[in-house]
Each structure stands twice: as structure tokens, then as C-alpha cells.
Design an enzyme around this catalytic site. Structure first.
Site: not given
Length: 156
Positions: A43-44
Site C-alpha cells: 500500500t505504501c
């Protein structure tokens, strides 16, 4: 957490092993300041990559885009390359956890040091938009940030 309408907390964070950047470096420009929990996680990577892909849209709205995590600067440099963000999105290291504390996004327990969040700070250093994701795996994308910047532009 820092609220809309408040002055943004100052920060001085490392861009690389020798160079620091502060909130004052962005005075006179809009600043999209986003926090991500950990480099080299799915997600980062999507969060950083999406900001890099939309950099022309941010620039058109007179906004600089800066990502912050508690990872060390060498890790962030490699991560920027992986996300194709190098030269587009500035990644700063908050390895001392000062900015995550000042912005109210620090996590006291668990494996992550901070929440995923975004703050848009206007040219005068006032917070104009905030969003904290309800879970680390969530990411709303850049569209709400671009909409907030357009609203700020309309206030001029």
C-alpha cells in the site's frame, strides 16, 4: 491530530544523509504532506507511486508533494527508485519520530510507527485538508487531495 485551520507544525527532516528540509522551505507554495507507515510494503508503494504519477497535476496546482516515513534515508532512496518517484516526490526520513508526533499520527503500539495520513498546507502554512486512513491497508488515492487543492486555488 492537527486540525484544519491550524498552523502546520514545523518540521526539519532528512532528505538524505546530509540534507534537511523544513516546513519553511515550502512557504509560498501549497504542500501535500503525506505520511506512510513503511517503505517496501504494497500500500505504501501504491501511495508513493500514485503521487509520482500525478505529479504534473500537483505542479499545475502550485503544490509540492512530500512523503514522510520513519524509515532511514538510504531505505527511502531505494524505495523512491522502486516506486519511480525519484526526482518527482520528495521522501523525508522522520527516524526520530518528531513529525509523526507533531502531526498526531504516531502509533504507540504495534509494528507500525505511524498512520497513513495526508495534510495539505497552504502557502501561508495553514492546514487546509487532513485525512487519516482508518486502517494501514487503506489508501484513498490522490483525487481528494487534488480536489482540495483546486478549492484552495479558488480561494485566492
Amino acid at each position: 491530530m492537527v486540525a484544519v485551520g491550524q498552523p502546520a507544525p514545523d518540521f526539519t527532516l532528512y532528505k538524505d544523509g546530509a540534507t534537511t528540509m523544513s516546513l519553511a522551505d515550502f512557504r509560498g507554495q501549497n504542500l501535500v504532506l503525506f505520511f506512510f507507515p513503511k517503505a517496501f510494503t504494497g500500500t505504501c508503494e501504491r501511495q508513493v507511486s500514485t503521487h509520482a504519477q500525478a505529479i504534473d497535476q500537483f505542479n499545475a496546482l502550485d503544490a509540492q508533494v512530500v512523503g514522510v516515513s520513519t524509515d532511514q534515508t538510504p531505505t527511502l532512496a531505494k524505495f523512491a527508485e522502486t516506486c519511480e518517484a525519484a526526482g518527482k516526490v520528495t521522501l523525508l526520513s522522520d527516524f526520530r519520530h518528531q513529525a509523526v508526533q507533531a502531526y498526531g499520527v504516531a502509533v504507540e503500539t504495534g509494528s507500525l510507527a505511524n498512520q497513513r495520513a495526508v495534510f495539505i498546507i497552504d502557502r501561508d502554512g495553514v492546514v487546509r485538508y487532513t485525512h487519516i486512513e482508518p486502517a494501514p491497508s487503506n489508501y484513498q488515492g490522490v483525487e481528494p487531495e487534488l480536489a482540495a487543492l483546486k478549492e484552495i486555488q479558488g480561494d485566492k
